[in-house]
Design a protein around this motif. Structure first.
Motif, PDB file in Angstrom:
ATOM      1  N   THR A 165       4.943  17.824  -3.221  1.00 53.35           N
ATOM      2  CA  THR A 165       3.999  17.029  -4.004  1.00 53.35           C
ATOM      3  C   THR A 165       4.118  15.560  -3.611  1.00 53.35           C
ATOM      4  O   THR A 165       5.091  15.144  -2.978  1.00 53.35           O
ATOM      5  CB  THR A 165       4.279  17.186  -5.508  1.00 53.35           C
ATOM      6  OG1 THR A 165       5.602  16.719  -5.778  1.00 53.35           O
ATOM      7  CG2 THR A 165       4.109  18.623  -5.959  1.00 53.35           C
ATOM      8  N   LEU A 166       3.137  14.798  -4.021  1.00 55.68           N
ATOM      9  CA  LEU A 166       3.117  13.381  -3.682  1.00 55.68           C
ATOM     10  C   LEU A 166       4.299  12.642  -4.311  1.00 55.68           C
ATOM     11  O   LEU A 166       4.877  11.737  -3.700  1.00 55.68           O
ATOM     12  CB  LEU A 166       1.788  12.768  -4.130  1.00 55.68           C
ATOM     13  CG  LEU A 166       1.491  11.357  -3.699  1.00 55.68           C
ATOM     14  CD1 LEU A 166       1.502  11.241  -2.184  1.00 55.68           C
ATOM     15  CD2 LEU A 166       0.149  10.916  -4.243  1.00 55.68           C
ATOM     16  N   GLN A 167       4.682  13.032  -5.510  1.00 57.95           N
ATOM     17  CA  GLN A 167       5.806  12.369  -6.169  1.00 57.95           C
ATOM     18  C   GLN A 167       7.117  12.620  -5.431  1.00 57.95           C
ATOM     19  O   GLN A 167       7.947  11.721  -5.310  1.00 57.95           O
ATOM     20  CB  GLN A 167       5.923  12.859  -7.613  1.00 57.95           C
ATOM     21  CG  GLN A 167       4.731  12.539  -8.463  1.00 57.95           C
ATOM     22  CD  GLN A 167       4.519  11.056  -8.635  1.00 57.95           C
ATOM     23  OE1 GLN A 167       5.432  10.253  -8.501  1.00 57.95           O
ATOM     24  NE2 GLN A 167       3.304  10.672  -8.923  1.00 57.95           N
ATOM     25  N   TYR A 168       7.302  13.841  -4.961  1.00 59.91           N
ATOM     26  CA  TYR A 168       8.531  14.144  -4.232  1.00 59.91           C
ATOM     27  C   TYR A 168       8.537  13.438  -2.874  1.00 59.91           C
ATOM     28  O   TYR A 168       9.573  12.960  -2.415  1.00 59.91           O
ATOM     29  CB  TYR A 168       8.691  15.657  -4.059  1.00 59.91           C
ATOM     30  CG  TYR A 168      10.014  16.046  -3.475  1.00 59.91           C
ATOM     31  CD1 TYR A 168      11.185  15.871  -4.201  1.00 59.91           C
ATOM     32  CD2 TYR A 168      10.107  16.564  -2.192  1.00 59.91           C
ATOM     33  CE1 TYR A 168      12.413  16.218  -3.672  1.00 59.91           C
ATOM     34  CE2 TYR A 168      11.331  16.916  -1.655  1.00 59.91           C
ATOM     35  CZ  TYR A 168      12.473  16.742  -2.402  1.00 59.91           C
ATOM     36  OH  TYR A 168      13.690  17.070  -1.873  1.00 59.91           O
ATOM     37  N   LEU A 169       7.392  13.361  -2.262  1.00 62.71           N
ATOM     38  CA  LEU A 169       7.278  12.627  -1.002  1.00 62.71           C
ATOM     39  C   LEU A 169       7.602  11.152  -1.229  1.00 62.71           C
ATOM     40  O   LEU A 169       8.330  10.540  -0.437  1.00 62.71           O
ATOM     41  CB  LEU A 169       5.878  12.800  -0.420  1.00 62.71           C
ATOM     42  CG  LEU A 169       5.606  12.163   0.924  1.00 62.71           C
ATOM     43  CD1 LEU A 169       6.452  12.819   2.001  1.00 62.71           C
ATOM     44  CD2 LEU A 169       4.133  12.300   1.272  1.00 62.71           C
ATOM     45  N   LEU A 170       7.076  10.592  -2.314  1.00 60.76           N
ATOM     46  CA  LEU A 170       7.372   9.196  -2.652  1.00 60.76           C
ATOM     47  C   LEU A 170       8.869   9.004  -2.898  1.00 60.76           C
ATOM     48  O   LEU A 170       9.458   8.027  -2.434  1.00 60.76           O
ATOM     49  CB  LEU A 170       6.581   8.776  -3.888  1.00 60.76           C
ATOM     50  CG  LEU A 170       6.918   7.410  -4.476  1.00 60.76           C
ATOM     51  CD1 LEU A 170       6.548   6.311  -3.493  1.00 60.76           C
ATOM     52  CD2 LEU A 170       6.200   7.215  -5.786  1.00 60.76           C
ATOM     53  N   ARG A 171       9.489   9.933  -3.592  1.00 60.55           N
ATOM     54  CA  ARG A 171      10.927   9.850  -3.838  1.00 60.55           C
ATOM     55  C   ARG A 171      11.708   9.847  -2.526  1.00 60.55           C
ATOM     56  O   ARG A 171      12.644   9.066  -2.356  1.00 60.55           O
ATOM     57  CB  ARG A 171      11.379  11.016  -4.704  1.00 60.55           C
ATOM     58  CG  ARG A 171      12.853  11.021  -4.982  1.00 60.55           C
ATOM     59  CD  ARG A 171      13.299  12.370  -5.550  1.00 60.55           C
ATOM     60  NE  ARG A 171      14.732  12.466  -5.561  1.00 60.55           N
ATOM     61  CZ  ARG A 171      15.478  12.871  -4.543  1.00 60.55           C
ATOM     62  NH1 ARG A 171      14.928  13.228  -3.415  1.00 60.55           N
ATOM     63  NH2 ARG A 171      16.786  12.929  -4.631  1.00 60.55           N
ATOM     64  N   ASN A 172      11.328  10.705  -1.605  1.00 59.89           N
ATOM     65  CA  ASN A 172      12.032  10.752  -0.322  1.00 59.89           C
ATOM     66  C   ASN A 172      11.789   9.503   0.505  1.00 59.89           C
ATOM     67  O   ASN A 172      12.691   9.036   1.200  1.00 59.89           O
ATOM     68  CB  ASN A 172      11.620  11.995   0.470  1.00 59.89           C
ATOM     69  CG  ASN A 172      12.351  13.214  -0.009  1.00 59.89           C
ATOM     70  OD1 ASN A 172      13.287  13.112  -0.775  1.00 59.89           O
ATOM     71  ND2 ASN A 172      11.916  14.362   0.432  1.00 59.89           N
ATOM     72  N   ILE A 173      10.594   8.970   0.455  1.00 58.90           N
ATOM     73  CA  ILE A 173      10.317   7.729   1.179  1.00 58.90           C
ATOM     74  C   ILE A 173      11.131   6.588   0.599  1.00 58.90           C
ATOM     75  O   ILE A 173      11.688   5.761   1.318  1.00 58.90           O
ATOM     76  CB  ILE A 173       8.806   7.402   1.133  1.00 58.90           C
ATOM     77  CG1 ILE A 173       8.010   8.427   1.925  1.00 58.90           C
ATOM     78  CG2 ILE A 173       8.533   6.001   1.650  1.00 58.90           C
ATOM     79  CD1 ILE A 173       6.516   8.311   1.720  1.00 58.90           C
ATOM     80  N   LEU A 215       4.834   0.880   3.108  1.00 55.86           N
ATOM     81  CA  LEU A 215       4.609   2.303   2.892  1.00 55.86           C
ATOM     82  C   LEU A 215       4.972   2.710   1.471  1.00 55.86           C
ATOM     83  O   LEU A 215       4.248   3.473   0.828  1.00 55.86           O
ATOM     84  CB  LEU A 215       5.408   3.117   3.899  1.00 55.86           C
ATOM     85  CG  LEU A 215       5.197   4.621   3.835  1.00 55.86           C
ATOM     86  CD1 LEU A 215       3.758   4.965   4.160  1.00 55.86           C
ATOM     87  CD2 LEU A 215       6.127   5.317   4.774  1.00 55.86           C
ATOM     88  N   ILE A 216       6.067   2.191   0.950  1.00 54.34           N
ATOM     89  CA  ILE A 216       6.475   2.492  -0.424  1.00 54.34           C
ATOM     90  C   ILE A 216       5.432   1.985  -1.408  1.00 54.34           C
ATOM     91  O   ILE A 216       5.030   2.687  -2.338  1.00 54.34           O
ATOM     92  CB  ILE A 216       7.862   1.890  -0.719  1.00 54.34           C
ATOM     93  CG1 ILE A 216       8.932   2.639   0.068  1.00 54.34           C
ATOM     94  CG2 ILE A 216       8.173   1.923  -2.205  1.00 54.34           C
ATOM     95  CD1 ILE A 216      10.295   1.976   0.036  1.00 54.34           C
ATOM     96  N   ASN A 217       4.948   0.769  -1.206  1.00 53.66           N
ATOM     97  CA  ASN A 217       3.930   0.210  -2.106  1.00 53.66           C
ATOM     98  C   ASN A 217       2.633   0.999  -2.045  1.00 53.66           C
ATOM     99  O   ASN A 217       2.001   1.249  -3.075  1.00 53.66           O
ATOM    100  CB  ASN A 217       3.678  -1.255  -1.769  1.00 53.66           C
ATOM    101  CG  ASN A 217       4.858  -2.132  -2.108  1.00 53.66           C
ATOM    102  OD1 ASN A 217       5.696  -1.770  -2.934  1.00 53.66           O
ATOM    103  ND2 ASN A 217       4.944  -3.278  -1.458  1.00 53.66           N
ATOM    104  N   ALA A 218       2.228   1.405  -0.872  1.00 48.19           N
ATOM    105  CA  ALA A 218       1.004   2.202  -0.742  1.00 48.19           C
ATOM    106  C   ALA A 218       1.164   3.563  -1.416  1.00 48.19           C
ATOM    107  O   ALA A 218       0.251   4.056  -2.087  1.00 48.19           O
ATOM    108  CB  ALA A 218       0.655   2.386   0.736  1.00 48.19           C
ATOM    109  N   ALA A 219       2.323   4.166  -1.269  1.00 51.64           N
ATOM    110  CA  ALA A 219       2.562   5.460  -1.905  1.00 51.64           C
ATOM    111  C   ALA A 219       2.588   5.331  -3.422  1.00 51.64           C
ATOM    112  O   ALA A 219       2.067   6.198  -4.136  1.00 51.64           O
ATOM    113  CB  ALA A 219       3.870   6.048  -1.396  1.00 51.64           C
TER     114      ALA A 219
END
Length: 159
Positions: free
Chosen positions: A91-99, A125-129
């Motif tokens: 999911t997008l949240q898990y991807l954000l967590r890993n980033i 990238l973190i801010n965009a996510a």
């Protein structure tokens, strides 16, 4: 049961909430009995009473729990950590967590999303996510907010 690495592993544990069932039961039993009796006297069958009287009166509760459940599902990442191994199903949240937690831009996580992540600054990238994860909730909420105000007016009974 074949739920590991499946989207159903994320959905099934949250399909029914006992807390929500108890709240809905209390809201329905708190409805004014006069309204339901008047519908019975007028000869309305049970499905009509349910869909034309009860559901519009409890619609604010339905929308409130819809918002709560949506935000809960949208923000969850822990179930993905436990059940999903395939990066294309994250999911997008898990991807954000890993980033966010991995200093080398997610350690291959971004290969699923971006062709060449070496050209990006990690903070950009973190801010965009973060914006991508917050924006859908910010767009949906104003449309559902009107049901809260509507519920205050509809639930009023004179007499």
């Amino acid at each position: 049961y074949g739920l590991n690495n499946s989207i159903f592993a994320l959905i099934l544990p949250y399909a029914v909430s006992v807390f929500y069932i108890l709240i809905f039961r209390n809201v329905i039993t708190a409805l004014p009995e006069e309204i339901l009796q008047s519908a019975e006297i007028d000869g309305a069958p049970e499905p009509t009473i349910l869909f034309r009287i009860v559901l519009p009166l409890i619609l604010p509760t339905i929308m409130a729990f819809t918002i709560f459940t949506t935000v809960n599902f949208w923000n969850s990442w822990f179930s993905v950590l436990i059940f999903i191994r395939d990066q294309s199903k994250w999911t997008l949240q898990y991807l954000l967590r890993n980033i966010y937690t991995n200093p080398n831009l997610g350690g291959g996580v971004l290969d699923v999303v971006i062709d060449d992540p070496s050209n990006l600054l990690s903070q950009n990238l973190i801010n965009a996510a973060i914006i991508c994860t917050v924006a859908p909730i910010l767009v949906i909420y104003p449309f559902l907010q009107r049901y809260f105000i509507h519920g205050i007016i509809v639930g009023a009974v004179k007499g």
